[in-house]
Motif scaffolding. Structure first.
Motif, PDB file in Angstrom:
ATOM      1  N   ILE A  61      92.427  77.914  68.676  1.00  9.94           N
ATOM      2  CA  ILE A  61      92.755  79.069  69.528  1.00  9.94           C
ATOM      3  C   ILE A  61      91.722  78.998  70.644  1.00  9.94           C
ATOM      4  O   ILE A  61      90.520  79.165  70.393  1.00  9.94           O
ATOM      5  CB  ILE A  61      92.608  80.403  68.754  1.00  9.94           C
ATOM      6  N   ASN A 106      93.996  74.307  60.998  1.00  9.70           N
ATOM      7  CA  ASN A 106      93.955  75.279  62.098  1.00  9.70           C
ATOM      8  C   ASN A 106      94.331  74.580  63.390  1.00  9.70           C
ATOM      9  O   ASN A 106      93.923  73.437  63.631  1.00  9.70           O
ATOM     10  CB  ASN A 106      92.538  75.832  62.270  1.00  9.70           C
ATOM     11  N   PRO A 132      93.119  74.162  54.773  1.00  4.54           N
ATOM     12  CA  PRO A 132      93.558  74.830  56.000  1.00  4.54           C
ATOM     13  C   PRO A 132      93.655  73.845  57.162  1.00  4.54           C
ATOM     14  O   PRO A 132      92.749  73.057  57.397  1.00  4.54           O
ATOM     15  CB  PRO A 132      92.454  75.860  56.289  1.00  4.54           C
ATOM     16  N   ASN A 175      85.103  74.274  56.093  1.00  4.56           N
ATOM     17  CA  ASN A 175      85.907  73.225  56.724  1.00  4.56           C
ATOM     18  C   ASN A 175      85.052  72.077  57.235  1.00  4.56           C
ATOM     19  O   ASN A 175      83.957  72.290  57.767  1.00  4.56           O
ATOM     20  CB  ASN A 175      86.690  73.821  57.900  1.00  4.56           C
ATOM     21  N   LEU A 182      92.926  87.706  55.622  1.00  4.36           N
ATOM     22  CA  LEU A 182      91.517  87.507  55.958  1.00  4.36           C
ATOM     23  C   LEU A 182      90.840  88.835  56.292  1.00  4.36           C
ATOM     24  O   LEU A 182      91.479  89.737  56.829  1.00  4.36           O
ATOM     25  CB  LEU A 182      91.409  86.651  57.211  1.00  4.36           C
ATOM     26  N   PHE A 220      98.316  82.870  56.502  1.00  4.60           N
ATOM     27  CA  PHE A 220      97.593  84.134  56.608  1.00  4.60           C
ATOM     28  C   PHE A 220      98.565  85.166  57.140  1.00  4.60           C
ATOM     29  O   PHE A 220      99.233  84.921  58.160  1.00  4.60           O
ATOM     30  CB  PHE A 220      96.403  84.009  57.569  1.00  4.60           C
ATOM     31  N   PRO A 252      84.559  82.070  68.573  1.00  5.28           N
ATOM     32  CA  PRO A 252      84.298  83.306  69.311  1.00  5.28           C
ATOM     33  C   PRO A 252      83.054  84.040  68.796  1.00  5.28           C
ATOM     34  O   PRO A 252      82.533  84.922  69.478  1.00  5.28           O
ATOM     35  CB  PRO A 252      85.555  84.151  69.047  1.00  5.28           C
ATOM     36  N   GLN A 253      82.580  83.657  67.598  1.00  3.45           N
ATOM     37  CA  GLN A 253      81.505  84.422  66.956  1.00  3.45           C
ATOM     38  C   GLN A 253      80.115  83.822  67.179  1.00  3.45           C
ATOM     39  O   GLN A 253      79.111  84.371  66.721  1.00  3.45           O
ATOM     40  CB  GLN A 253      81.768  84.519  65.459  1.00  3.45           C
ATOM     41  N   THR A 277      84.027  82.566  52.878  1.00  6.88           N
ATOM     42  CA  THR A 277      83.527  81.513  53.756  1.00  6.88           C
ATOM     43  C   THR A 277      82.290  82.080  54.440  1.00  6.88           C
ATOM     44  O   THR A 277      82.373  82.976  55.276  1.00  6.88           O
ATOM     45  CB  THR A 277      84.639  80.986  54.713  1.00  6.88           C
ATOM     46  N   SER A 335      96.971  77.681  59.322  1.00  5.78           N
ATOM     47  CA  SER A 335      95.998  78.775  59.473  1.00  5.78           C
ATOM     48  C   SER A 335      95.959  79.325  60.895  1.00  5.78           C
ATOM     49  O   SER A 335      96.942  79.878  61.346  1.00  5.78           O
ATOM     50  CB  SER A 335      94.637  78.285  58.986  1.00  5.78           C
ATOM     51  N   ALA A 336      94.833  79.138  61.588  1.00  2.00           N
ATOM     52  CA  ALA A 336      94.733  79.711  62.940  1.00  2.00           C
ATOM     53  C   ALA A 336      95.727  79.053  63.889  1.00  2.00           C
ATOM     54  O   ALA A 336      96.106  77.895  63.714  1.00  2.00           O
ATOM     55  CB  ALA A 336      93.320  79.510  63.467  1.00  2.00           C
ATOM     56  N   LEU A 376      93.251  87.457  62.285  1.00  2.00           N
ATOM     57  CA  LEU A 376      92.654  86.443  61.393  1.00  2.00           C
ATOM     58  C   LEU A 376      91.264  86.988  61.057  1.00  2.00           C
ATOM     59  O   LEU A 376      91.155  87.971  60.337  1.00  2.00           O
ATOM     60  CB  LEU A 376      92.634  85.100  62.107  1.00  2.00           C
ATOM     61  N   LEU A 377      90.200  86.373  61.588  1.00  5.40           N
ATOM     62  CA  LEU A 377      88.875  87.007  61.458  1.00  5.40           C
ATOM     63  C   LEU A 377      88.669  87.928  62.648  1.00  5.40           C
ATOM     64  O   LEU A 377      88.437  89.124  62.513  1.00  5.40           O
ATOM     65  CB  LEU A 377      87.781  85.936  61.399  1.00  5.40           C
ATOM     66  N   THR A 378      88.805  87.352  63.846  1.00  2.04           N
ATOM     67  CA  THR A 378      88.670  88.165  65.073  1.00  2.04           C
ATOM     68  C   THR A 378      89.862  87.956  66.002  1.00  2.04           C
ATOM     69  O   THR A 378      90.096  88.762  66.889  1.00  2.04           O
ATOM     70  CB  THR A 378      87.380  87.795  65.839  1.00  2.04           C
ATOM     71  N   ALA A 379      90.568  86.840  65.835  1.00  5.46           N
ATOM     72  CA  ALA A 379      91.666  86.500  66.753  1.00  5.46           C
ATOM     73  C   ALA A 379      93.005  87.010  66.219  1.00  5.46           C
ATOM     74  O   ALA A 379      93.136  87.320  65.040  1.00  5.46           O
ATOM     75  CB  ALA A 379      91.711  84.984  66.951  1.00  5.46           C
ATOM     76  N   ASN A 413      85.751  78.508  51.116  1.00  2.00           N
ATOM     77  CA  ASN A 413      86.270  77.821  52.299  1.00  2.00           C
ATOM     78  C   ASN A 413      85.112  77.302  53.151  1.00  2.00           C
ATOM     79  O   ASN A 413      84.223  78.053  53.551  1.00  2.00           O
ATOM     80  CB  ASN A 413      87.158  78.778  53.109  1.00  2.00           C
TER      81      ASN A 413
HETATM   82  C1  DTB Z   1      90.234  78.698  58.123  1.00  2.00           C
HETATM   83  O1  DTB Z   1      90.255  77.464  58.070  1.00  2.00           O
HETATM   84  N1  DTB Z   1      90.804  79.427  59.078  1.00  2.00           N
HETATM   85  C2  DTB Z   1      90.517  80.823  58.900  1.00  2.00           C
HETATM   86  C3  DTB Z   1      89.768  80.849  57.538  1.00  2.00           C
HETATM   87  N2  DTB Z   1      89.612  79.466  57.257  1.00  2.00           N
HETATM   88  C4  DTB Z   1      88.503  81.563  57.411  1.00  2.00           C
HETATM   89  C5  DTB Z   1      89.756  81.401  60.040  1.00  2.00           C
HETATM   90  C6  DTB Z   1      90.379  81.190  61.382  1.00  2.00           C
HETATM   91  C7  DTB Z   1      89.538  81.866  62.394  1.00  2.00           C
HETATM   92  C8  DTB Z   1      90.176  81.896  63.741  1.00  2.00           C
HETATM   93  C9  DTB Z   1      89.339  82.564  64.782  1.00  2.00           C
HETATM   94  C10 DTB Z   1      89.024  84.012  64.531  1.00  2.00           C
HETATM   95  O2  DTB Z   1      89.865  84.760  63.998  1.00  2.00           O
HETATM   96  O3  DTB Z   1      87.921  84.430  64.869  1.00  2.00           O
END
Ligand code: DTB
Ligand code: SAM
Ligand code: SF4
Length: 319
Positions: free
Chosen positions: A224, A221, A219, A152, A44, A284, A60-61, A129, A261-262, A289-292, A150
Motif C-alpha cells: 500500500i 501483502n 501472508p 514477515n 487485525l 482480513f 506508515p508507522q 506481531t 493481506s494488505a 488493517l492496522l492503520t490502512a 506473525n
Molecule cells: C501482514 O502480513 N499484514 C498485516 C498483518 N500481517 C499484521 C498488516 C498489514 C499492514 C498494512 C499497513 C497498515 O495497516 O498500517
C-alpha cells in the motif's frame, strides 16, 4: 538430510509457465487440501500505533517518515476485548494484534499476555506481531496461549537491505527460530510491489520453504503506497505477478493458509477472484488493517457470494 523438492531453478520454471497451466496446477493442489470455496477470516487490531524506531521503507508507522499518522500508546485490555468481540461477531475466527515496536518492551509483555488470554477466552485463535523476539519473550507468549506469531521476511535476503537498514534478515530469521522453539506456529510472508524482482519473490518463498517447520500461515501483502514513505511512488505491481506468486506459494506450501493481506483496497474484484483460484484462502475482514484501509465487510460479503465462496459467519454468542 533428505533433499528438498523445490529449488530456485525449479521455482522459476514453475512460475514462468503459461499462466493457465500454472493456475491449473495450483488449483489442483488447492482442491486436494481444502474444500471448494473455503476461506478463513481474521481481523487485525493495532495495539500500539506509530513512532516505531525501525526504518522499513513501506511502513506508515516508522518514526523515520512523516506520514501524518497519530501515535497511540499500548491499548488497554478492555478495548482489546471490545475489538475482539466485534471481530468475532462479524465472523472472524482469528484475531491478530500488531504493535509498532522493534521488539516488545519487557515491561509491556504481561499486558500483551493478558490480551492473548482474553482473545482465547472469547474462543478466537490468537496471533500477535510485535517485532523481534528473544527466547524468553517467545516462551512467555506461548504460556499465555498464543497460537501464531506473525513475522514477515518481507522479501529476499538480497532485496531486504534496500528497504530496511535498522535490522538484518538474520535478525528476522532468528525471531522465527525463537517462535518455532517455543512451539508457536509461524505466520510469515512478504510484501510484493516494492520494486523487487520475480527472483526476489521466489527466494523469499524458498527461505520460508527451507525452515525446519513449514509455516502454516503465509501472508502475501501487496504494497500500500503510503505518502511520506520512501516507497510512496513505487510503480504499481502487475496483478498477474501477484496471482502467479500466490500460485507458486500454494504449490510449495500445499497445506498452508495463504493470506491475501494488505492491498485489497487497491485491487479489483477480478484480481482477488484469481488470487482465490490460485490458492489464497485467508482474508482480513474489517474496515482497517492496522492503520490502512481495507475493503468494507459488505463489499467482501458481496464478492464472496458472487463467487459461491464461504462467507464470514455472523456470531452473537460471547464465547
Ligand atoms: C501482514 O502480513 N499484514 C498485516 C498483518 N500481517 C499484521 C498488516 C498489514 C499492514 C498494512 C499497513 C497498515 O495497516 O498500517
Ligand atoms: N512491527 C512489527 C514487525 O514489523 O514485524 C509488526 C507490525 S508490521 C506493520 C507487520 C507487517 O505489515 C510488515 O511486516 C509488513 O509486511 C506489513 N506492512 C506494513 N506496511 C505495509 C504497507 N504499506 N503495505 C503492505 N504491507 C505492509
Ligand atoms: Fe516498525 Fe513493523 Fe512498521 Fe517496520 S513494519 S516500521 S518494525 S511497525
Amino acid at each position: 538430510m533428505t533433499e528438498l523438492l523445490w529449488n530456485e531453478q525449479k521455482c522459476l520454471t514453475l512460475m514462468d509457465q503459461p499462466f493457465f497451466e500454472l493456475i491449473h496446477e495450483a488449483y489442483t493442489v488447492h482442491k486436494q487440501n481444502f474444500k471448494v470455496g473455503d476461506m478463513e477470516f481474521c481481523t487485525l487490531a493495532s495495539i500500539k500505533t506509530g513512532a516505531c524506531p525501525e526504518d522499513c521503507a513501506y511502513c506508515p508507522q516508522s518514526a523515520h517518515y512523516n506520514t501524518g499518522l497519530k501515535k497511540e500508546k499500548l491499548m488497554d485490555i478492555d478495548s482489546v476485548i471490545t475489538a475482539a468481540s466485534n471481530a468475532k461477531q462479524n465472523g472472524a475466527t482469528r484475531f491478530c494484534m500488531g504493535a509498532a515496536w522493534r521488539s516488545p518492551p519487557k515491561k509491556d509483555l504481561p499486558r500483551v499476555a493478558a490480551m492473548i488470554r482474553a482473545v482465547k477466552d472469547l474462543g478466537l485463535e490468537s496471533c500477535v506481531t510485535l517485532g523481534l523476539l528473544e527466547a524468553d519473550d517467545a516462551v512467555a507468549l506461548k504460556e499465555a496461549g498464543l497460537d501464531f506469531y506473525n513475522h514477515n521476511l518481507d522479501s529476499s535476503a538480497e532485496f531486504y537491505s534496500t528497504i530496511i537498514q535498522t535490522r538484518t534478515y538474520e535478525d528476522r530469521l532468528n525471531t522465527l527460530k525463537q517462535v518455532m522453539a517455543a512451539g508457536i506456529k509461524v505466520c510469515s510472508g512478504g510484501i510484493l510491489g516494492m520494486g523487487e524482482t520475480r527472483i526476489d519473490r521466489i527466494r523469499m518463498l524458498l527461505t520460508l520453504y527451507e525452515l525446519p517447520i513449514s509455516p502454516k500461515s503465509i501472508p502475501i501483502n501487496q504494497l500500500i503506497p503510503i505518502p511520506g514513505t520512501p516507497l510512496a511512488k513505487a510503480p504499481p505491481l502487475d496483478p498477474f505477478e501477484l496471482i502467479r506468486t500466490i500460485a507458486v506459494t500454494r504449490i510449495l506450501f500445499p497445506e498452508a493458509r495463504i493470506r491475501l493481506s494488505a492491498g485489497r483496497e487497491n485491487m479489483v474484484d477480478e484480481t482477488q477472484a484469481w488470487c482465490f483460484m490460485a490458492g489464497a484462502n485467508s482474508l482480513f475482514i474489517g474496515d482497517t488493517l492496522l492503520t490502512a484501509k481495507n475493503p468494507r465487510l459488505e463489499h467482501d460479503r458481496i464478492l464472496l457470494q458472487k463467487l459461491n465462496m464461504q462467507l464470514p459467519e455472523v456470531c452473537n454468542a460471547k464465547s
